[in-house]
Design an enzyme around this catalytic site. Structure first.
Site, PDB file in Angstrom:
ATOM      1  N   GLU A  49      -7.804  21.578 -56.510  1.00 36.52           N
ATOM      2  CA  GLU A  49      -8.770  22.612 -56.107  1.00 36.52           C
ATOM      3  C   GLU A  49      -7.996  23.244 -55.071  1.00 36.52           C
ATOM      4  O   GLU A  49      -7.427  22.729 -54.143  1.00 36.52           O
ATOM      5  CB  GLU A  49     -10.012  22.001 -55.688  1.00 36.52           C
ATOM      6  N   ASN A  84      -8.125  24.480 -47.834  1.00 35.76           N
ATOM      7  CA  ASN A  84      -8.056  23.055 -48.294  1.00 35.76           C
ATOM      8  C   ASN A  84      -7.519  22.887 -49.724  1.00 35.76           C
ATOM      9  O   ASN A  84      -8.081  23.715 -50.484  1.00 35.76           O
ATOM     10  CB  ASN A  84      -9.305  22.337 -47.930  1.00 35.76           C
ATOM     11  N   ASP A 136     -24.322  21.098 -41.776  1.00 34.94           N
ATOM     12  CA  ASP A 136     -24.126  19.805 -41.565  1.00 34.94           C
ATOM     13  C   ASP A 136     -22.714  19.966 -40.942  1.00 34.94           C
ATOM     14  O   ASP A 136     -22.395  18.636 -40.687  1.00 34.94           O
ATOM     15  CB  ASP A 136     -24.240  18.795 -42.705  1.00 34.94           C
ATOM     16  N   GLU A 155     -12.639  28.856 -47.416  1.00 34.60           N
ATOM     17  CA  GLU A 155     -13.978  28.715 -47.084  1.00 34.60           C
ATOM     18  C   GLU A 155     -14.213  29.510 -45.672  1.00 34.60           C
ATOM     19  O   GLU A 155     -13.411  29.327 -44.757  1.00 34.60           O
ATOM     20  CB  GLU A 155     -14.157  27.097 -46.545  1.00 34.60           C
ATOM     21  N   ASP A 177      -9.483  25.849 -51.867  1.00 37.42           N
ATOM     22  CA  ASP A 177     -10.594  26.208 -51.216  1.00 37.42           C
ATOM     23  C   ASP A 177     -10.098  27.625 -50.312  1.00 37.42           C
ATOM     24  O   ASP A 177      -9.252  27.233 -49.584  1.00 37.42           O
ATOM     25  CB  ASP A 177     -11.389  25.303 -50.489  1.00 37.42           C
ATOM     26  N   GLU A 187      -6.949  20.333 -44.336  1.00 43.74           N
ATOM     27  CA  GLU A 187      -7.386  21.644 -43.762  1.00 43.74           C
ATOM     28  C   GLU A 187      -6.535  22.240 -42.977  1.00 43.74           C
ATOM     29  O   GLU A 187      -5.617  21.752 -42.208  1.00 43.74           O
ATOM     30  CB  GLU A 187      -8.722  21.326 -43.238  1.00 43.74           C
ATOM     31  N   GLN A 203     -10.960  28.545 -43.234  1.00 42.77           N
ATOM     32  CA  GLN A 203     -10.416  27.379 -43.517  1.00 42.77           C
ATOM     33  C   GLN A 203      -9.988  27.120 -45.011  1.00 42.77           C
ATOM     34  O   GLN A 203     -10.732  27.503 -46.115  1.00 42.77           O
ATOM     35  CB  GLN A 203     -11.478  26.227 -43.273  1.00 42.77           C
TER      36      GLN A 203
END
Length: 279
Positions: free
Chosen positions: A101, A120, A191, A105, A103, A130, A118
């Site tokens: 994957e 990753n 979170d 973000e 990412d 990251e 970000q």
């Protein structure tokens, strides 16, 4: 008293983003190459043909995925993140299990602070690679181009025309080779997304909306029977950055990078990944 912060994370997940949306004489509409996978009530994923709005409110987020998986390509999408106060909002939802994957973000922020991008890269289900940049423009004020070049030689992430991440294929165990779909989503990342959980999504400021454009795909479908590493595919001829691109890459890193897993002394590596040697 309600917080004045609105954490949002624009998590653009390009599970190995293998598609390039490139300009065409007749622009593709969303349904040509993509399908909704969340927020399908038409209030959270608003399909406008050549543009799609993903909406986050207290009841739901939304997401979409490419219909095809791709084995290589030069992928491009135009994105405008939620404007204004956007702490805690995340665009992208990671996959689970043994997979590859890539990412992108987008981590929302408080007023006066830039959106954090970000990236990753997951290999065989393991991420922890990251890198973060403070974007040098207002990502919610207008559209910008986000691109991924993925071929047998390298994986490069671009913001507009500036390279911000370069992973050379120096070892098969450190380079993504499995086919990927393109996915995007918007969800509550309170979170972890903003200020180490200091700021959470402020739903008094909802809805939060991210807009996507350019749904043409310039990639090699993994199920088409063709070799996605073929030199006849234009993106496979790009084996390295140009000198000017290398300079732009180094300049962006020196001015805008705020975190790099390569320099995190709390993580132990038997051998540093090859991209950690990029200067």
């Amino acid at each position: 008293m309600a917080s004045s912060l609105q954490p949002w994370v624009l998590l653009l997940i390009f599970p190995l983003l293998c598609l390039v949306l490139s300009p065409a004489a007749l622009a593709a509409v969303f349904n040509d190459n993509f399908v909704a996978v969340g927020g399908t009530d038409s209030n959270h994923l608003v399909d406008q043909g050549t543009a799609v709005r993903l909406v986050l409110d207290k009841s739901s987020g939304a997401g979409f995925s490419s219909k095809e998986a791709y084995g290589s390509g030069f992928f491009h999408m135009r994105i405008k993140t939620p404007p204004g106060y956007s702490a805690g909002v995340l665009t992208m939802e990671p996959e689970q299990g043994d997979h590859n994957e890539v990412d992108l973000e987008f981590l929302g922020n408080v007023d006066g602070k830039p959106v954090i991008l970000q990236t990753n890269i997951f290999l065989n289900g393991k991420g922890d690679s990251e890198q973060r940049y403070e974007l040098w423009f207002d990502a919610g004020a207008d559209f910008h181009d986000y691109k991924i070049l993925w071929n047998p030689y390298q994986l490069v992430v671009f913001v507009d025309d500036t390279p911000i991440r370069v992973l050379k294929n120096l070892a098969p165990s450190q380079f993504p080779v499995r086919p990927f779909k393109i996915r995007a989503s918007i969800w509550d990342g309170s979170d972890w997304a903003t200020g180490n959980v200091k700021y959470r999504v402020d739903y008094n400021r909802a809805p939060f909306t991210t807009v996507f454009q350019d749904f043409d795909v310039n990639g090699c479908p993994a199920t088409g029977g063709a070799s996605c590493g073929s030199p006849s595919l234009s993106w496979n001829a790009i084996q390295s950055l140009t000198p000017a691109q290398w300079e732009a890459y180094k300049d962006a890193k020196s001015k805008h990078m705020t975190y790099d897993y390569c320099t995190n002394k709390d993580r132990a590596y038997a051998q540093l990944p090859g991209e950690c040697n990029n200067n």
